[in-house]
Design a protein around this motif. Structure first.
Motif, PDB file in Angstrom:
ATOM      1  N   TYR A 141       0.828  -1.204   0.000  1.00  0.00           N
ATOM      2  CA  TYR A 141       0.000   0.000   0.000  1.00  0.00           C
ATOM      3  C   TYR A 141       0.865   1.257   0.000  1.00  0.00           C
ATOM      4  O   TYR A 141       0.616   2.218  -0.752  1.00  0.00           O
ATOM      5  CB  TYR A 141      -0.911  -0.059   1.223  1.00  0.00           C
ATOM      6  CG  TYR A 141      -1.861   1.114   1.383  1.00  0.00           C
ATOM      7  CD1 TYR A 141      -2.855   1.371   0.447  1.00  0.00           C
ATOM      8  CD2 TYR A 141      -1.760   1.936   2.507  1.00  0.00           C
ATOM      9  CE1 TYR A 141      -3.730   2.427   0.622  1.00  0.00           C
ATOM     10  CE2 TYR A 141      -2.637   2.993   2.690  1.00  0.00           C
ATOM     11  CZ  TYR A 141      -3.623   3.248   1.736  1.00  0.00           C
ATOM     12  OH  TYR A 141      -4.483   4.287   1.907  1.00  0.00           O
ATOM     13  N   GLN A 195       2.386   1.984  -3.170  1.00  0.00           N
ATOM     14  CA  GLN A 195       1.367   2.240  -4.195  1.00  0.00           C
ATOM     15  C   GLN A 195       1.313   1.124  -5.237  1.00  0.00           C
ATOM     16  O   GLN A 195       1.211   1.348  -6.445  1.00  0.00           O
ATOM     17  CB  GLN A 195       1.612   3.599  -4.873  1.00  0.00           C
ATOM     18  CG  GLN A 195       1.547   4.763  -3.901  1.00  0.00           C
ATOM     19  CD  GLN A 195       1.658   6.111  -4.592  1.00  0.00           C
ATOM     20  OE1 GLN A 195       1.386   6.236  -5.781  1.00  0.00           O
ATOM     21  NE2 GLN A 195       2.039   7.127  -3.819  1.00  0.00           N
ATOM     22  N   THR A 221      -0.904  -1.481  -4.666  1.00  0.00           N
ATOM     23  CA  THR A 221      -2.218  -2.103  -4.520  1.00  0.00           C
ATOM     24  C   THR A 221      -3.209  -1.487  -5.500  1.00  0.00           C
ATOM     25  O   THR A 221      -3.027  -0.357  -5.974  1.00  0.00           O
ATOM     26  CB  THR A 221      -2.733  -1.942  -3.093  1.00  0.00           C
ATOM     27  OG1 THR A 221      -2.603  -0.570  -2.704  1.00  0.00           O
ATOM     28  CG2 THR A 221      -1.937  -2.815  -2.123  1.00  0.00           C
ATOM     29  N   ASN A 265      -7.170  -0.186  -2.198  1.00  0.00           N
ATOM     30  CA  ASN A 265      -6.953   1.115  -1.556  1.00  0.00           C
ATOM     31  C   ASN A 265      -8.218   1.595  -0.847  1.00  0.00           C
ATOM     32  O   ASN A 265      -8.181   2.125   0.274  1.00  0.00           O
ATOM     33  CB  ASN A 265      -6.521   2.157  -2.591  1.00  0.00           C
ATOM     34  CG  ASN A 265      -5.118   1.904  -3.109  1.00  0.00           C
ATOM     35  OD1 ASN A 265      -4.357   1.176  -2.475  1.00  0.00           O
ATOM     36  ND2 ASN A 265      -4.789   2.491  -4.251  1.00  0.00           N
ATOM     37  N   GLU A 266      -9.352   1.414  -1.534  1.00  0.00           N
ATOM     38  CA  GLU A 266     -10.622   1.857  -0.958  1.00  0.00           C
ATOM     39  C   GLU A 266     -10.955   1.068   0.318  1.00  0.00           C
ATOM     40  O   GLU A 266     -11.416   1.638   1.321  1.00  0.00           O
ATOM     41  CB  GLU A 266     -11.736   1.692  -1.991  1.00  0.00           C
ATOM     42  CG  GLU A 266     -13.083   2.233  -1.521  1.00  0.00           C
ATOM     43  CD  GLU A 266     -14.148   2.110  -2.588  1.00  0.00           C
ATOM     44  OE1 GLU A 266     -15.331   2.301  -2.253  1.00  0.00           O
ATOM     45  OE2 GLU A 266     -13.790   1.810  -3.761  1.00  0.00           O
ATOM     46  N   PRO A 294      -3.174   7.300   0.458  1.00  0.00           N
ATOM     47  CA  PRO A 294      -3.790   6.972  -0.821  1.00  0.00           C
ATOM     48  C   PRO A 294      -5.199   6.467  -0.590  1.00  0.00           C
ATOM     49  O   PRO A 294      -5.455   5.674   0.313  1.00  0.00           O
ATOM     50  CB  PRO A 294      -2.881   5.865  -1.386  1.00  0.00           C
ATOM     51  CG  PRO A 294      -1.565   6.062  -0.702  1.00  0.00           C
ATOM     52  CD  PRO A 294      -1.913   6.571   0.656  1.00  0.00           C
ATOM     53  N   GLY A 295      -6.104   6.914  -1.456  1.00  0.00           N
ATOM     54  CA  GLY A 295      -7.473   6.429  -1.383  1.00  0.00           C
ATOM     55  C   GLY A 295      -8.328   7.195  -0.396  1.00  0.00           C
ATOM     56  O   GLY A 295      -9.454   6.810  -0.133  1.00  0.00           O
TER      57      GLY A 295
END
Length: 464
Positions: free
Chosen positions: A16, A19, A21, A26-27, A55-56
């Motif tokens: 994750y 970056q 994934t 991510n959500e 992120p996300g």
């Protein structure tokens, strides 16, 4: 939606953070982090700064709090796991590179590649069922590593492989083979080098490979003419094939005028080439030349009967026997031509020849004499710069300017030929003459390839 366990979420953190994934993952992680302070703390600590956007999360900063002792232990584990994964990837990459490099090195120095006919000069010594092959590689950076034999009806076929010179493989290769019956022909790397009791010249073997049945096969005619280097000796030409009815005739229309002073030599060469072409094209009955002499268009025709009278037997025998073809070459004198396509020397103000050494004995010195017609115009010699002995597989090159040939410029040599003659000095200091002279077109900026073979006992020979 079912709550994802913290352990699963934390296992995803290394990917994750990098970056790696997917948007869906991510959500899911972002949704979990909104409701799990402990996992937020672990993630923030792993990333090395608190409050960074994740992120996300649409750039929304998340507050962090000091985690529990259990969280810190989990964090330490994840950090170690991430470092270990990086080490594994790095080690795997290095291992892959080493394996690939080892494979390339093995191929270059141990396995090698298949040889082809012009990459190695071979000498064959045949005594009944016993065969001894000795190699001389044209590329000094390579050597023969392996020779494999097969045999059928007295024909021994050998294939060889070339590798880069190394402590594993150095110098020339000597390979021995004992056949099941008396040997009548030896073929190495697709080319006949010995047949019917005698060695076959490289030129005869190369020309023999171009023989074909029909004069109407224009592309096959072109291959034969190219190997004979016909245009280099007779000048550029076009073809006019008459195949409607017997006699089937190959018309060769020369574009350049023939100077009167060279008429005898050019017409003699035309006849010699015609004999060869008639022997190499099975259904060809005649060769017709058209050329301009003193401004007048002239014709000269050579028939199969003419060739037979010159050769002393049916010239079509050359189509079936490379030994017969070699004998015809010798009788015409064309075997003393430097037929091989020239190499570019890089200097348009020089002309030269490259001498490949395929002798059975080591040499101390090589002397040359250059003739223009019957006139000696230059002489000299050479040896290795470090005064070491020259042996099979080595190459020595000689280059000349017009001044060294006693001429004011190459224009003085236009449409002329030079003749090369050699003598050699062996390791014991004795000097020997070399049989054969080779005729070289005076083409500036090129090098012709010649081949020196033989021994003191059997005699040294200069050829191609």
């Amino acid at each position: 939606m079912n709550k994802i366990p913290c352990e699963v979420i934390r296992d995803l953190f290394p990917s994750y953070i990098d970056q790696l994934t997917s948007p869906v993952t991510n959500e899911a992680i972002a949704e979990h982090l909104h409701t799990c302070d402990a996992c937020r703390d672990v993630l923030a600590a792993m990333r090395g700064s608190e409050g960074d956007a994740l992120p996300g999360t649409d750039g929304e900063a998340m507050a962090t709090e000091t985690g529990t002792e259990e969280d810190r232990k989990t964090l330490d584990f994840l950090k170690k796991n991430r470092k270990r994964n990086h080490r594994i990837v790095l080690v795997s990459l290095l291992a892959a590179l080493l394996i690939a490099g080892g494979a390339l090195a093995a191929r270059a120095f141990l396995i090698g590649s298949e040889s082809y006919a012009d990459s190695v000069y071979w000498q064959a010594d045949v005594d009944g069922k016993n065969l001894c092959l000795q190699s001389a590689v044209t590329d000094s950076m390579r050597t023969v590593s392996k020779v494999e034999f097969r045999e059928e009806d007295g024909v021994v076929t050998a294939t060889s492989r070339l590798v880069l010179v190394s402590p594993f493989h150095t110098g020339s290769m000597v390979a021995n083979y004992q056949a099941n019956q008396d040997i009548r022909e030896v073929i190495v790397d697709g080319r006949t080098i010995w047949a019917e009791g005698k060695e076959i010249s490289a030129l005869a073997a190369a020309v023999f490979e171009t023989r074909h049945e029909y004069i109407g096969d224009a592309s096959a005619n072109g291959r034969t003419a190219a190997v004979l280097n016909l245009s280099a000796y007779l000048g550029p030409f076009t073809n006019d094939l008459d195949t409607e009815a017997r006699p089937y005739t190959w018309g060769i229309l020369l574009e350049d005028d023939v100077p009167a002073r060279l008429q005898v030599q050019r017409e003699s060469d035309m006849e010699s080439f015609a004999y060869l072409l008639l022997g190499l094209v099975e259904n060809c009955d005649a060769i017709r030349y058209e050329y301009t002499l003193d401004g007048k268009r002239t014709e000269k025709t050579v028939t199969t009967d003419d060739a037979g009278r010159f050769f002393g037997s049916d010239v079509k025998d050359c189509y079936k026997s490379v030994r017969k073809l070699d004998a015809l070459l010798a009788k015409t004198g064309l075997n003393s031509y430097a037929f091989a396509d020239p190499d570019i020397t890089g200097n348009p103000d020089e002309i030269g020849f490259a001498l490949w050494i395929g002798t059975e004995e080591k040499l101390k010195y090589i002397d040359y004499a250059i003739y223009l017609g019957d006139e000696l115009i230059s002489s000299g010699g050479g040896m290795n710069a470090d005064e070491s002995l020259m042996e099979a597989g080595e190459r020595m090159s000689f280059y000349f300017t017009p001044e060294q040939l006693g001429q004011s410029g190459f224009d003085d040599l236009a449409e002329e030929e030079l003749t090369v003659e050699l003598s050699v000095t062996t390791a014991n200091g004795k000097q020997y003459g070399v049989e054969g002279r080779v005729r070289i077109p005076a083409v500036p900026g090129t090098t012709r390839t010649l081949y020196l073979s033989g021994s003191a006992e059997d005699g040294f020979t200069l050829g191609q």
